[in-house]
Design a protein around this motif. Structure first.
Motif, PDB file in Angstrom:
ATOM      1  N   GLY A  41       0.839  -1.203   0.000  1.00  0.00           N
ATOM      2  CA  GLY A  41       0.000   0.000   0.000  1.00  0.00           C
ATOM      3  C   GLY A  41       0.864   1.239   0.000  1.00  0.00           C
ATOM      4  O   GLY A  41       1.926   1.259   0.621  1.00  0.00           O
TER       5      GLY A  41
ATOM      6  N   SER B   4      -8.077   3.228  -4.146  1.00  0.00           N
ATOM      7  CA  SER B   4      -9.221   3.297  -3.235  1.00  0.00           C
ATOM      8  C   SER B   4      -9.046   4.434  -2.250  1.00  0.00           C
ATOM      9  O   SER B   4      -7.925   4.855  -1.946  1.00  0.00           O
ATOM     10  N   ALA B   5     -10.181   4.900  -1.760  1.00  0.00           N
ATOM     11  CA  ALA B   5     -10.149   5.965  -0.753  1.00  0.00           C
ATOM     12  C   ALA B   5      -9.598   5.390   0.550  1.00  0.00           C
ATOM     13  O   ALA B   5      -9.718   4.193   0.798  1.00  0.00           O
ATOM     14  N   PRO B   6      -8.953   6.223   1.358  1.00  0.00           N
ATOM     15  CA  PRO B   6      -8.414   5.696   2.612  1.00  0.00           C
ATOM     16  C   PRO B   6      -9.519   5.151   3.510  1.00  0.00           C
ATOM     17  O   PRO B   6     -10.535   5.805   3.704  1.00  0.00           O
ATOM     18  N   MET B   7      -9.319   3.927   3.984  1.00  0.00           N
ATOM     19  CA  MET B   7     -10.260   3.336   4.935  1.00  0.00           C
ATOM     20  C   MET B   7      -9.852   3.804   6.328  1.00  0.00           C
ATOM     21  O   MET B   7      -8.675   4.076   6.559  1.00  0.00           O
TER      22      MET B   7
ATOM     23  N   VAL C 158      -9.766   8.512   7.812  1.00  0.00           N
ATOM     24  CA  VAL C 158      -8.645   9.429   7.963  1.00  0.00           C
ATOM     25  C   VAL C 158      -8.586  10.306   6.712  1.00  0.00           C
ATOM     26  O   VAL C 158      -8.917   9.842   5.619  1.00  0.00           O
TER      27      VAL C 158
ATOM     28  N   GLN D 141      -6.650  11.737   4.022  1.00  0.00           N
ATOM     29  CA  GLN D 141      -5.322  11.652   3.389  1.00  0.00           C
ATOM     30  C   GLN D 141      -5.534  11.221   1.945  1.00  0.00           C
ATOM     31  O   GLN D 141      -6.650  10.852   1.553  1.00  0.00           O
TER      32      GLN D 141
ATOM     33  N   TYR E 220      -5.219   5.676  -1.803  1.00  0.00           N
ATOM     34  CA  TYR E 220      -4.161   4.659  -1.803  1.00  0.00           C
ATOM     35  C   TYR E 220      -4.111   3.922  -3.135  1.00  0.00           C
ATOM     36  O   TYR E 220      -5.114   3.828  -3.845  1.00  0.00           O
TER      37      TYR E 220
ATOM     38  N   ASN F  43      -3.146  -0.009  -3.906  1.00  0.00           N
ATOM     39  CA  ASN F  43      -2.893  -1.260  -3.204  1.00  0.00           C
ATOM     40  C   ASN F  43      -2.718  -2.432  -4.161  1.00  0.00           C
ATOM     41  O   ASN F  43      -3.259  -2.427  -5.264  1.00  0.00           O
TER      42      ASN F  43
ATOM     43  N   TRP G  97      -1.545   5.085  11.303  1.00  0.00           N
ATOM     44  CA  TRP G  97      -2.603   5.240  10.301  1.00  0.00           C
ATOM     45  C   TRP G  97      -2.425   6.520   9.492  1.00  0.00           C
ATOM     46  O   TRP G  97      -3.350   7.003   8.852  1.00  0.00           O
TER      47      TRP G  97
ATOM     48  N   ARG H 268       1.558   7.193   4.070  1.00  0.00           N
ATOM     49  CA  ARG H 268       2.925   6.621   4.086  1.00  0.00           C
ATOM     50  C   ARG H 268       3.382   6.388   2.651  1.00  0.00           C
ATOM     51  O   ARG H 268       2.583   6.203   1.727  1.00  0.00           O
TER      52      ARG H 268
ATOM     53  N   ASP I  62       3.741   0.663   2.510  1.00  0.00           N
ATOM     54  CA  ASP I  62       3.400  -0.287   3.568  1.00  0.00           C
ATOM     55  C   ASP I  62       3.551  -1.684   2.987  1.00  0.00           C
ATOM     56  O   ASP I  62       3.002  -1.942   1.901  1.00  0.00           O
TER      57      ASP I  62
ATOM     58  N   ARG J 145     -10.781  -5.874   4.952  1.00  0.00           N
ATOM     59  CA  ARG J 145     -10.203  -4.872   4.057  1.00  0.00           C
ATOM     60  C   ARG J 145     -10.371  -5.255   2.596  1.00  0.00           C
ATOM     61  O   ARG J 145      -9.715  -6.183   2.111  1.00  0.00           O
TER      62      ARG J 145
ATOM     63  N   PHE K  96      -9.296  -3.647   0.138  1.00  0.00           N
ATOM     64  CA  PHE K  96      -8.048  -3.394  -0.592  1.00  0.00           C
ATOM     65  C   PHE K  96      -7.012  -4.489  -0.347  1.00  0.00           C
ATOM     66  O   PHE K  96      -5.931  -4.460  -0.913  1.00  0.00           O
TER      67      PHE K  96
HETATM   68  C1  LIG Z   1      -4.918   4.025   7.094  1.00  0.00           C
HETATM   69  C2  LIG Z   1      -5.319   2.645   6.585  1.00  0.00           C
HETATM   70  C3  LIG Z   1      -6.027   1.823   7.659  1.00  0.00           C
HETATM   71  N1  LIG Z   1      -6.226   2.805   5.474  1.00  0.00           N
HETATM   72  C4  LIG Z   1      -5.987   2.320   4.229  1.00  0.00           C
HETATM   73  N2  LIG Z   1      -6.901   2.506   3.246  1.00  0.00           N
HETATM   74  C5  LIG Z   1      -6.667   2.016   2.016  1.00  0.00           C
HETATM   75  N3  LIG Z   1      -7.591   2.195   1.035  1.00  0.00           N
HETATM   76  N4  LIG Z   1      -5.512   1.331   1.718  1.00  0.00           N
HETATM   77  C6  LIG Z   1      -4.559   1.123   2.652  1.00  0.00           C
HETATM   78  O1  LIG Z   1      -3.519   0.496   2.349  1.00  0.00           O
HETATM   79  C7  LIG Z   1      -4.777   1.623   3.968  1.00  0.00           C
HETATM   80  N5  LIG Z   1      -3.867   1.441   4.958  1.00  0.00           N
HETATM   81  C8  LIG Z   1      -4.073   1.885   6.188  1.00  0.00           C
HETATM   82  O2  LIG Z   1      -3.188   1.678   7.144  1.00  0.00           O
END
Ligand SMILES: CC1(C)Nc2nc(N)[nH]c(=O)c2N=C1O
Length: 160
Positions: free
Chosen positions: A9, A43-46, A49, A51, A54, A56, A89, A92, A95, A121, A123
């Motif tokens: 990610g 995808s939108a951040p889950m 948060v 930011q 992402y 993935n 969270w 970054r 990941d 998840r 993603f």
């Molecule tokens: C902040 C958090 C939970 N949300 C995420 N959301 C998405 N879409 N993709 C991620 O890799 C991802 N990683 C995270 O650590």
């Protein structure tokens, strides 16, 4: 050797390039050119948060490294790519999360496998199904039973 799956990610500093660089690093980590990589998904951040979106993917490969040595190798790749994580969270550069290590269940201070959030998840589950559609998790749950239509709608497959 053991079949492992790693989630990739990134949402800072050109995420697609970050994943390409990580795939190159994982290629040399994988035994006997065993690396297989899913499509890339946006995808939108889950986690509510605020930011950037992402990118993935999930990679699978064979390794003879121990779980901790594999974790160290993954963290080394993150650091090599200038891993910056100011807050938990937070956004970054890269990941690399160890999702599965064969069919083992591992609870160590530094490492929990299967990865704690993977069942919720999209993603992780959608890219994982790209490369291991018939996978069954150590708790005997089939991957396909975890994937809903709404999960697919949450992701946009990025055209290479
Ligand atoms: C902040 C958090 C939970 N949300 C995420 N959301 C998405 N879409 N993709 C991620 O890799 C991802 N990683 C995270 O650590």
């Amino acid at each position: 050797a053991v079949q492992v799956y790693v989630a990739l990610g990134a949402n800072l500093a050109n995420p697609t390039q970050q994943l390409d660089d990580a795939v190159n690093a994982l290629t040399s980590l994988a035994e006997n050119s065993s690396l297989i990589v899913s499509s890339y998904y946006g995808s939108a951040p889950m986690g509510d948060v605020v930011q950037p979106d992402y990118v993935n993917a999930v990679a699978g490969f064979m390794t003879s490294l121990s779980p901790i040595d594999l974790l160290d190798a993954l963290q080394h790749i993150e650091q090599q790519q200038g891993r910056v994580r100011l807050q938990h969270w937070g956004p970054r550069t890269l990941d690399l999360d160890l999702l599965l290590y064969g069919q083992q269940q591992i609870s160590l201070p530094r490492l929990t496998v299967p990865h704690y959030g993977m069942k919720q998840r999209s993603f992780v589950l959608i890219p994982l199904a790209d490369i291991a559609p018939t996978l069954t998790l150590p708790c005997n749950t089939s991957l396909e039973s975890l994937i809903s239509v709404t999960m697919r709608d949450e992701l946009q497959k990025l055209i290479e």
